[in-house]
Design a protein around this motif. Structure first.
Motif, PDB file in Angstrom:
ATOM      1  N   LEU A   1      -2.121  10.139  48.479  1.00 47.88           N
ATOM      2  CA  LEU A   1      -1.880  10.138  47.038  1.00 47.88           C
ATOM      3  C   LEU A   1      -2.791  11.137  46.346  1.00 47.88           C
ATOM      4  O   LEU A   1      -3.981  11.230  46.658  1.00 47.88           O
ATOM      5  CB  LEU A   1      -2.123   8.745  46.451  1.00 47.88           C
ATOM      6  CG  LEU A   1      -0.969   7.738  46.476  1.00 47.88           C
ATOM      7  CD1 LEU A   1      -1.380   6.475  45.738  1.00 47.88           C
ATOM      8  CD2 LEU A   1       0.299   8.310  45.878  1.00 47.88           C
ATOM      9  N   THR A   2      -2.243  11.863  45.387  1.00 47.39           N
ATOM     10  CA  THR A   2      -2.996  12.846  44.618  1.00 47.39           C
ATOM     11  C   THR A   2      -2.870  12.535  43.125  1.00 47.39           C
ATOM     12  O   THR A   2      -2.073  11.688  42.718  1.00 47.39           O
ATOM     13  CB  THR A   2      -2.480  14.267  44.876  1.00 47.39           C
ATOM     14  OG1 THR A   2      -1.148  14.381  44.334  1.00 47.39           O
ATOM     15  CG2 THR A   2      -2.442  14.595  46.367  1.00 47.39           C
ATOM     16  N   TYR A   3      -3.647  13.255  42.345  1.00 49.22           N
ATOM     17  CA  TYR A   3      -3.576  13.139  40.884  1.00 49.22           C
ATOM     18  C   TYR A   3      -2.153  13.402  40.391  1.00 49.22           C
ATOM     19  O   TYR A   3      -1.681  12.750  39.448  1.00 49.22           O
ATOM     20  CB  TYR A   3      -4.557  14.146  40.284  1.00 49.22           C
ATOM     21  CG  TYR A   3      -4.595  14.246  38.783  1.00 49.22           C
ATOM     22  CD1 TYR A   3      -5.431  13.426  38.030  1.00 49.22           C
ATOM     23  CD2 TYR A   3      -3.844  15.208  38.107  1.00 49.22           C
ATOM     24  CE1 TYR A   3      -5.505  13.542  36.648  1.00 49.22           C
ATOM     25  CE2 TYR A   3      -3.917  15.342  36.722  1.00 49.22           C
ATOM     26  CZ  TYR A   3      -4.741  14.507  35.999  1.00 49.22           C
ATOM     27  OH  TYR A   3      -4.814  14.635  34.634  1.00 49.22           O
ATOM     28  N   SER A   4      -1.448  14.337  41.020  1.00 46.53           N
ATOM     29  CA  SER A   4      -0.085  14.631  40.577  1.00 46.53           C
ATOM     30  C   SER A   4       0.844  13.440  40.831  1.00 46.53           C
ATOM     31  O   SER A   4       1.761  13.184  40.054  1.00 46.53           O
ATOM     32  CB  SER A   4       0.456  15.891  41.261  1.00 46.53           C
ATOM     33  OG  SER A   4       0.477  15.760  42.662  1.00 46.53           O
ATOM     34  N   ASP A   5       0.620  12.686  41.920  1.00 46.23           N
ATOM     35  CA  ASP A   5       1.429  11.503  42.201  1.00 46.23           C
ATOM     36  C   ASP A   5       1.154  10.387  41.203  1.00 46.23           C
ATOM     37  O   ASP A   5       2.064   9.641  40.825  1.00 46.23           O
ATOM     38  CB  ASP A   5       1.137  10.973  43.610  1.00 46.23           C
ATOM     39  CG  ASP A   5       1.560  11.936  44.697  1.00 46.23           C
ATOM     40  OD1 ASP A   5       2.745  12.286  44.744  1.00 46.23           O
ATOM     41  OD2 ASP A   5       0.697  12.331  45.506  1.00 46.23           O
ATOM     42  N   ASP A   6      -0.103  10.246  40.794  1.00 44.06           N
ATOM     43  CA  ASP A   6      -0.500   9.164  39.886  1.00 44.06           C
ATOM     44  C   ASP A   6      -0.242   9.492  38.427  1.00 44.06           C
ATOM     45  O   ASP A   6       0.009   8.592  37.612  1.00 44.06           O
ATOM     46  CB  ASP A   6      -1.995   8.861  40.041  1.00 44.06           C
ATOM     47  CG  ASP A   6      -2.313   8.147  41.340  1.00 44.06           C
ATOM     48  OD1 ASP A   6      -1.373   7.759  42.052  1.00 44.06           O
ATOM     49  OD2 ASP A   6      -3.505   7.986  41.655  1.00 44.06           O
ATOM     50  N   VAL A   7      -0.331  10.780  38.070  1.00 42.27           N
ATOM     51  CA  VAL A   7      -0.316  11.171  36.654  1.00 42.27           C
ATOM     52  C   VAL A   7       0.837  12.120  36.329  1.00 42.27           C
ATOM     53  O   VAL A   7       1.726  11.788  35.533  1.00 42.27           O
ATOM     54  CB  VAL A   7      -1.664  11.819  36.255  1.00 42.27           C
ATOM     55  CG1 VAL A   7      -1.622  12.307  34.805  1.00 42.27           C
ATOM     56  CG2 VAL A   7      -2.808  10.834  36.446  1.00 42.27           C
ATOM     57  N   LEU A   8       0.845  13.302  36.926  1.00 40.89           N
ATOM     58  CA  LEU A   8       1.802  14.337  36.532  1.00 40.89           C
ATOM     59  C   LEU A   8       3.242  13.913  36.768  1.00 40.89           C
ATOM     60  O   LEU A   8       4.126  14.212  35.949  1.00 40.89           O
ATOM     61  CB  LEU A   8       1.520  15.646  37.288  1.00 40.89           C
ATOM     62  CG  LEU A   8       0.140  16.274  37.111  1.00 40.89           C
ATOM     63  CD1 LEU A   8       0.077  17.618  37.850  1.00 40.89           C
ATOM     64  CD2 LEU A   8      -0.213  16.462  35.638  1.00 40.89           C
ATOM     65  N   TYR A   9       3.499  13.237  37.897  1.00 40.87           N
ATOM     66  CA  TYR A   9       4.872  12.877  38.265  1.00 40.87           C
ATOM     67  C   TYR A   9       5.066  11.365  38.303  1.00 40.87           C
ATOM     68  O   TYR A   9       5.870  10.849  39.068  1.00 40.87           O
ATOM     69  CB  TYR A   9       5.219  13.500  39.627  1.00 40.87           C
ATOM     70  CG  TYR A   9       4.928  14.980  39.710  1.00 40.87           C
ATOM     71  CD1 TYR A   9       5.212  15.826  38.634  1.00 40.87           C
ATOM     72  CD2 TYR A   9       4.350  15.536  40.842  1.00 40.87           C
ATOM     73  CE1 TYR A   9       4.937  17.179  38.694  1.00 40.87           C
ATOM     74  CE2 TYR A   9       4.079  16.901  40.914  1.00 40.87           C
ATOM     75  CZ  TYR A   9       4.367  17.713  39.838  1.00 40.87           C
ATOM     76  OH  TYR A   9       4.097  19.063  39.899  1.00 40.87           O
ATOM     77  N   ASN A  10       4.360  10.661  37.439  1.00 42.62           N
ATOM     78  CA  ASN A  10       4.416   9.199  37.429  1.00 42.62           C
ATOM     79  C   ASN A  10       4.633   8.670  36.013  1.00 42.62           C
ATOM     80  O   ASN A  10       3.972   7.743  35.581  1.00 42.62           O
ATOM     81  CB  ASN A  10       3.128   8.608  38.030  1.00 42.62           C
ATOM     82  CG  ASN A  10       3.198   7.113  38.233  1.00 42.62           C
ATOM     83  OD1 ASN A  10       4.276   6.546  38.432  1.00 42.62           O
ATOM     84  ND2 ASN A  10       2.052   6.442  38.185  1.00 42.62           N
ATOM     85  N   TRP A  11       5.552   9.281  35.281  1.00 41.32           N
ATOM     86  CA  TRP A  11       5.776   8.852  33.906  1.00 41.32           C
ATOM     87  C   TRP A  11       7.259   8.911  33.547  1.00 41.32           C
ATOM     88  O   TRP A  11       8.051   9.590  34.201  1.00 41.32           O
ATOM     89  CB  TRP A  11       4.986   9.717  32.918  1.00 41.32           C
ATOM     90  CG  TRP A  11       5.353  11.177  32.923  1.00 41.32           C
ATOM     91  CD1 TRP A  11       4.870  12.154  33.768  1.00 41.32           C
ATOM     92  CD2 TRP A  11       6.288  11.836  32.058  1.00 41.32           C
ATOM     93  NE1 TRP A  11       5.440  13.368  33.474  1.00 41.32           N
ATOM     94  CE2 TRP A  11       6.312  13.208  32.437  1.00 41.32           C
ATOM     95  CE3 TRP A  11       7.099  11.414  31.005  1.00 41.32           C
ATOM     96  CZ2 TRP A  11       7.123  14.139  31.796  1.00 41.32           C
ATOM     97  CZ3 TRP A  11       7.910  12.352  30.366  1.00 41.32           C
ATOM     98  CH2 TRP A  11       7.899  13.705  30.755  1.00 41.32           C
ATOM     99  N   GLU A  12       7.591   8.196  32.516  1.00 40.36           N
ATOM    100  CA  GLU A  12       8.914   8.250  31.916  1.00 40.36           C
ATOM    101  C   GLU A  12       8.765   7.902  30.438  1.00 40.36           C
ATOM    102  O   GLU A  12       7.707   7.442  30.000  1.00 40.36           O
ATOM    103  CB  GLU A  12       9.872   7.285  32.614  1.00 40.36           C
ATOM    104  CG  GLU A  12       9.419   5.842  32.606  1.00 40.36           C
ATOM    105  CD  GLU A  12      10.245   4.980  33.551  1.00 40.36           C
ATOM    106  OE1 GLU A  12      10.994   5.541  34.367  1.00 40.36           O
ATOM    107  OE2 GLU A  12      10.127   3.737  33.465  1.00 40.36           O
ATOM    108  N   LEU A  13       9.828   8.122  29.689  1.00 36.88           N
ATOM    109  CA  LEU A  13       9.799   7.854  28.259  1.00 36.88           C
ATOM    110  C   LEU A  13      10.122   6.388  27.988  1.00 36.88           C
ATOM    111  O   LEU A  13      11.001   5.805  28.617  1.00 36.88           O
ATOM    112  CB  LEU A  13      10.800   8.746  27.523  1.00 36.88           C
ATOM    113  CG  LEU A  13      10.556  10.256  27.598  1.00 36.88           C
ATOM    114  CD1 LEU A  13      11.703  11.000  26.926  1.00 36.88           C
ATOM    115  CD2 LEU A  13       9.229  10.633  26.962  1.00 36.88           C
TER     116      LEU A  13
END
Length: 470
Positions: A162-174
């Motif tokens: 797991l990386t920051y991108s998995d937790d933050v950059l690509y872990n969101w929706e509206l």
């Protein structure tokens, strides 16, 4: 989109295999924005649209496995006084992972978006699997997870963790649809796709970083404008750069405020005892267990992973960009700042963290580093007191941002590490905080650093980048 752009536009072309590369003369289409380093003018290092929340049906087995881990509410394997029912529930789920069919990833290679989702899903399954194990059990990742995770990671040129991108950059929706699709998401209109604990504390922890990324777009814009003015280089340009640097300082102060705002929604004890342990990489395992990727020999193209640190704020491309743009990186990224006191320590920690960033973001940072007219050099040679003061104000704003990070570390890690978890006895304290009752081992960051010493050193080196008055 493709019907509007036409068949020859790079967005309409298939994604080449990263291990082979595009055909001769063809553009690199491994990202939807390869021409601008996958940095969006509205959302910065975050994607301009919410990441997909489901892989195509071919890989539904992975999605279902992750869904089950979340539905079952798996507990950390080193949770004090864990019930036998919880132990059996975790083992039953891990047995299911071991019995999975090994799914091929060939058809995933045509889509960067699908590969990102696959890394996200497989990475979360990996951390659920490892950290639900009993604390004395060996860490052996089963082949049905080893092979697709390493293959997807090779395509993305990311570590299989797991990386920051998995937790933050690509872990969101509206939360709700935006009124105008072309605008950036509102900072209060975000929610997370995936959580370990299902708590609002965990969600707020990730979203605080996401809000910083979105607010950081203003900093990226100012950096671009300043570089354009540096190219002009006349007296008017110098006056403009001075004002833009003061604006950059205000933007960094806003990022600092957003960082500190995590306190409004994430409780320190919940974070330290229930959330943070799920992030651990191999170099922050309190038992120092190696991670064995069983079945790797089945694919001769794969290599044994050497980078297995957990997700870390040090993997944010935005903060690295600020360092590089201001010329602070030669101080904050010093080779002596490895995050470890051992003689066998790896290279500078912040440089190593760039290996955990999406590769086009790494390329952006390299491009920024290669600027032939670096701002720091221009300021040092200008003999302009106003410009020098504005530059130093921006450097000190970065230092103050790191001060805020130290405040968060003290509140969320150092403080909780010095007391038992709520409602449990001292004898039941999780092994990674036993040090507070007699062991002198330093606190480890999720990226494997000796946390307090490292952050203080980086903060102090940043302050040391202030240019002297003439």
């Amino acid at each position: 989109m493709t019907s509007i752009l036409g068949p020859d536009h790079f967005l309409s072309l298939p994604r080449p295999n990263i291990l082979v590369g595009p055909p001769v003369g063809a553009p690199d289409t491994t990202t939807l924005a390869a021409h601008d380093f996958d940095v969006d003018t509205r959302t910065g290092f975050m994607p301009p649209q919410a990441p997909i929340s489901r892989l195509p049906l071919t890989w539904e087995l992975w999605e279902h496995t992750l869904d089950e881990a979340r539905r079952l509410g798996l507990k950390l394997g080193d949770t004090p006084e864990l019930s036998e029912d919880e132990v059996q529930k975790s083992e039953s789920w891990r047995s299911h992972v071991r019995d999975l069919h090994t799914l091929p990833i060939d058809d995933l290679k045509t889509s960067e978006v699908d590969l990102r989702r696959a890394h996200h899903v497989l990475g979360w399954i990996l951390h659920f699997y490892i950290h639900s194990l009993p604390p004395d059990a060996p860490v052996v990742i089963p082949p049905p997870l080893t092979l697709p995770l390493l293959q997807v990671s090779a395509q993305l040129q990311l570590p299989p963790v797991l990386t920051y991108s998995d937790d933050v950059l690509y872990n969101w929706e509206l939360k709700s649809p935006q009124k105008h699709y072309e605008t950036a998401p509102a900072l209060d209109n975000l929610r997370c796709q995936t959580l370990f604990t299902g708590t609002t504390d965990e969600e707020e922890f990730y979203l605080s970083s996401a809000r910083i990324e979105l607010a950081g777009v203003a900093a990226l814009d100012l950096m671009q404008i300043i570089m354009d003015e540096v190219f002009v280089g006349d007296d008017i340009a110098i006056r403009r750069i001075t004002q833009y640097l003061l604006s950059l300082s205000k933007t960094i102060h806003r990022l600092r405020a957003l960082l500190l705002a995590v306190r409004d929604g994430c409780h320190p004890d919940v974070f330290y005892h229930q959330i943070r342990p799920w992030f651990r990489g191999v170099d922050s395992d309190p038992k120092k267990r190696p991670w064995v990727f069983a079945g790797i020999e089945a694919d001769p193209t794969l290599q044994e992973p050497t980078e297995l640190s957990g997700p870390s704020a040090g993997q944010s491309s935005l903060v690295h960009a600020l360092d590089i743009f201001l010329g602070v990186d030669q101080y904050s990224h010093s080779g002596s700042l490895t995050g470890s006191a051992t003689a066998t320590a790896k290279k500078a920690f912040l440089d190593r963290m760039q290996l955990y960033m999406p590769r086009h973001h790494r390329t952006f940072l390299n491009h920024l580093s290669a600027n032939r007219r670096p701002l720091r050099e221009i300021v040092a040679q200008s003999n302009n007191a106003g410009l020098l003061e504005a530059y130093n104000t921006a450097v000190l704003a970065v230092k103050e941002f790191r001060d805020a990070h130290m405040i968060i570390v003290a509140l969320y890690i150092i403080g909780p590490s010095r007391k038992p978890a709520p409602s449990i006895s001292v004898t039941a304290v999780r092994p990674d905080i036993i040090k507070d009752y007699g062991d002198d081992a330093p606190l480890k960051g999720t990226g494997g650093t000796e946390l307090v010493r490292f952050l203080k050193d980086v903060r102090d080196r940043t302050a040391g980048a202030v240019l002297p008055q003439a």
